[in-house]
Design a protein around this motif. Structure first.
Motif, short mmCIF file in Angstrom:
data_model
loop_
_atom_site.label_atom_id
_atom_site.label_comp_id
_atom_site.label_asym_id
_atom_site.label_seq_id
_atom_site.Cartn_x
_atom_site.Cartn_y
_atom_site.Cartn_z
N PRO A 131 31.62 48.06 41.75
CA PRO A 131 30.99 48.35 40.68
C PRO A 131 32.19 48.76 39.58
CG PRO A 131 29.48 49.43 42.34
CD PRO A 131 30.68 48.82 42.89
N LEU A 132 32.96 49.46 40.04
CA LEU A 132 33.99 49.97 39.07
C LEU A 132 35.03 48.84 38.69
CD1 LEU A 132 35.72 53.18 40.94
CD2 LEU A 132 33.76 53.01 39.49
N ARG A 133 35.14 48.04 39.62
CA ARG A 133 36.28 46.90 39.54
C ARG A 133 35.59 45.71 38.60
NH1 ARG A 133 38.09 46.05 45.03
NH2 ARG A 133 38.40 43.85 44.50
N CYS A 134 34.32 45.51 38.71
CA CYS A 134 33.39 44.55 37.96
C CYS A 134 33.46 45.29 36.32
CB CYS A 134 31.95 44.37 38.22
SG CYS A 134 32.04 43.52 39.88
N ALA A 135 33.17 46.72 36.30
CA ALA A 135 33.13 47.27 34.95
C ALA A 135 34.49 46.85 34.28
CB ALA A 135 32.52 48.71 35.05
N GLY A 136 35.45 47.38 35.05
CA GLY A 136 36.70 47.35 34.47
C GLY A 136 37.22 45.96 33.84
N ILE A 137 36.65 44.85 34.77
CA ILE A 137 36.97 43.43 34.32
C ILE A 137 36.06 43.24 32.97
CG2 ILE A 137 36.67 41.03 34.76
CD1 ILE A 137 37.33 41.96 37.83
N GLU A 138 35.10 43.60 32.74
CA GLU A 138 34.03 43.51 31.64
C GLU A 138 34.91 44.32 30.32
OE1 GLU A 138 31.16 42.10 30.86
OE2 GLU A 138 31.57 40.83 32.48
N VAL A 139 35.28 45.29 30.73
CA VAL A 139 35.98 45.94 29.60
C VAL A 139 37.16 44.97 29.27
CG1 VAL A 139 37.37 48.10 28.93
CG2 VAL A 139 35.16 48.50 30.39
N MET A 140 37.83 44.63 30.15
CA MET A 140 38.97 44.00 29.63
C MET A 140 38.83 42.61 28.93
SD MET A 140 40.88 44.23 33.32
CE MET A 140 42.30 43.33 32.94
N LYS A 141 37.74 41.88 29.26
CA LYS A 141 37.17 40.86 28.62
C LYS A 141 36.50 41.15 27.24
CE LYS A 141 34.02 38.11 31.26
NZ LYS A 141 33.12 38.17 32.24
N ARG A 142 36.15 42.45 27.12
CA ARG A 142 35.77 42.58 25.67
C ARG A 142 36.95 42.78 24.90
NH1 ARG A 142 30.52 46.88 25.93
NH2 ARG A 142 29.58 45.58 27.21
N TYR A 143 38.14 43.34 25.18
CA TYR A 143 39.38 43.73 24.30
C TYR A 143 40.54 42.87 25.07
CZ TYR A 143 35.90 47.21 23.04
OH TYR A 143 34.98 47.84 22.23
N PRO A 144 40.51 41.74 25.06
CA PRO A 144 41.69 40.96 25.81
C PRO A 144 43.02 41.44 25.02
CG PRO A 144 40.16 39.46 24.89
CD PRO A 144 39.41 40.88 24.68
N ALA A 145 43.05 41.45 23.89
CA ALA A 145 44.28 41.79 23.05
C ALA A 145 44.66 43.12 23.46
CB ALA A 145 43.98 41.70 21.54
N HIS A 146 44.18 44.06 24.09
CA HIS A 146 44.63 45.34 24.30
C HIS A 146 44.79 45.56 25.74
CE1 HIS A 146 43.72 46.67 20.19
NE2 HIS A 146 42.70 45.93 20.28
N ILE A 147 44.99 44.50 26.68
CA ILE A 147 45.17 44.80 28.21
C ILE A 147 46.78 44.86 28.20
CG2 ILE A 147 45.34 43.52 30.47
CD1 ILE A 147 42.93 41.77 29.41
N ARG A 148 47.15 45.83 28.70
CA ARG A 148 48.56 46.37 29.06
C ARG A 148 49.11 46.14 30.39
NH1 ARG A 148 49.48 52.43 28.47
NH2 ARG A 148 51.66 52.19 28.47
N TYR A 149 48.48 46.36 31.45
CA TYR A 149 48.58 46.05 32.80
C TYR A 149 47.59 45.61 33.67
CZ TYR A 149 52.33 49.52 31.66
OH TYR A 149 53.63 50.09 30.98
N LEU A 150 47.94 44.67 34.72
CA LEU A 150 46.86 44.36 35.61
C LEU A 150 47.12 45.11 36.81
CD1 LEU A 150 46.90 40.51 35.21
CD2 LEU A 150 45.18 42.04 34.46
N MET A 151 46.04 45.64 37.57
CA MET A 151 46.15 46.33 38.92
C MET A 151 46.26 45.28 39.77
SD MET A 151 43.51 49.67 38.30
CE MET A 151 44.24 50.59 39.42
N VAL A 152 47.18 45.38 40.64
CA VAL A 152 47.49 44.45 41.73
C VAL A 152 46.94 44.92 43.13
CG1 VAL A 152 49.38 43.18 40.47
CG2 VAL A 152 49.96 45.17 42.04
N LEU A 153 46.68 46.25 43.16
CA LEU A 153 46.25 47.07 44.37
C LEU A 153 45.17 45.95 45.22
CD1 LEU A 153 46.59 49.50 46.22
CD2 LEU A 153 44.75 50.36 44.88
N PRO A 154 44.38 45.60 44.76
CA PRO A 154 43.30 45.04 45.78
C PRO A 154 43.77 43.89 46.33
CG PRO A 154 42.19 45.47 43.50
CD PRO A 154 43.95 45.70 43.35
N PHE A 155 44.83 43.15 45.98
CA PHE A 155 45.19 41.83 46.45
C PHE A 155 45.76 42.13 47.68
CE2 PHE A 155 45.01 41.13 41.82
CZ PHE A 155 43.90 40.21 41.83
N TYR A 156 46.59 43.25 47.87
CA TYR A 156 47.10 43.75 49.09
C TYR A 156 46.24 44.45 50.07
CZ TYR A 156 51.28 42.27 46.60
OH TYR A 156 52.30 41.48 45.99
#
Ligand SMILES: C[S@@+](CC[C@H](N)C(=O)[O-])C[C@H]1O[C@@H](n2cnc3c(N)ncnc32)[C@H](O)[C@@H]1O
Length: 272
Positions: free
Chosen positions: A153-178
């Motif tokens: 739920p946290l990750r999905c909500a985080g992605i929703e927030v990023m989709k709302r403000y795409p011009a303001h994304i600074r970093y991506l979290m890579v942790l889950p992939f590892y």
């Protein structure tokens, strides 16, 4: 996201890390250490020791005749860990990246190596391969880590927030992939790195919140999502916080509460 941002965030989180995270997950970390059957006099290495939950167990197991080396990149986390160590326990703390610290340790000098909730900060296979030569024959490794499908739920909500403000994304979290996908995946990683798996298990810890605001407060204080509030530009923090709270309430609130499952995988293995 640069590693330095994560480490800096852990400095900030260190004050509340035990209250918001260790208090819930430490029984499982301790179970992992118990399954290693640490012997008196053993040489142990705790990678990414954080506030020392696992370090303390290793120090207790190995006793006054043994030794523990505990490595972490965050100054704040190490300071908290030091507070837990008593004068008669031999623990050496090293502030460094775990891979760099491994390069300084003598080959075949360790009986036990642990890493709690942190192999996802590097490639787990690469880490296991780097650890193996440092272990004595039949030396053991113990891991506990978030599963790849944890905290959805946290990750999905985080992605929703990023989709709302795409011009303001600074970093991506890579942790889950590892992160390991399952205990079978962890087993494969151990085998590929030259270990014989001993015990492997999965579990989950349930966190319940009354509101989206309580979830946000937890996220900002727990090491489970270090770096979470650095993903978006600070200039838009209030809008992002509001959006996150609204999404959690709308999508995840059922019967007056929001449940977040923290899923983990753990396992011990022996050098062969
Ligand atoms: C979730 S905490 C786990 C702490 C502890 N092992 C425990 O069981 O509570 C993750 C820790 O990994 C550390 N860390 C992250 N990346 C690291 C790296 N590359 N080298 C050393 N420590 C690192 C952080 O500073 C933090 O203390």
């Amino acid at each position: 996201m640069p590693r330095s941002v994560i480490w800096e965030d852990y400095n900030y989180l260190s004050g509340g890390y035990d209250e918001y995270f260790s208090n819930y997950v430490s029984p499982h970390s301790k179970e992992m250490v118990k399954k290693l059957s640490i012997e008196k006099g053993a040489s142990c290495l705790d990678l990414a020791c954080g506030t020392g939950v696992i370090t303390v167990e290793l120090a207790r197991g190995t006793g006054e005749s043994g030794k523990v080396i505990s490595v972490d990149a965050s100054r704040g986390m190490i300071e908290k860990a030091k507070e837990k160590i008593s004068a008669n326990q031999k623990v050496e703390f090293i502030r460094n990246d775990m891979f760099d610290a491994l390069k300084t340790i003598k080959k075949e000098s360790l009986d036990f190596v642990t890493c709690g909730w942190a192999i996802g900060y590097s490639s787990p296979l690469k880490l296991f391969k780097a650890v193996r030569p440092l272990l004595k024959q039949n030396g053991k490794v113990g891991i506990i880590e978030n599963r790849q499908d944890t905290l959805m739920p946290l990750r999905c909500a985080g992605i929703e927030v990023m989709k709302r403000y795409p011009a303001h994304i600074r970093y991506l979290m890579v942790l889950p992939f590892y992160l390991p996908k399952s205990k079978e995946h962890l087993k494969q990683l151990y085998v590929s790195a030259g270990f014989m798996p001993l015990y492997l298990w999965e579990g989950e810890v349930e966190f319940n919140f009354k509101s989206g605001k309580d979830v946000l407060n937890w996220v900002l204080h727990t090491g489970a999502s270090a770096g979470f509030d650095k993903v978006m530009d600070a200039s838009i923090k209030d809008e992002c916080d509001e959006a996150f709270i609204e999404i959690m309430e709308r999508e995840h609130k059922k019967d007056g509460r929001i449940t977040i499952l923290h899923k983990f995988v753990a396992g011990t293995a022996q050098k062969i």
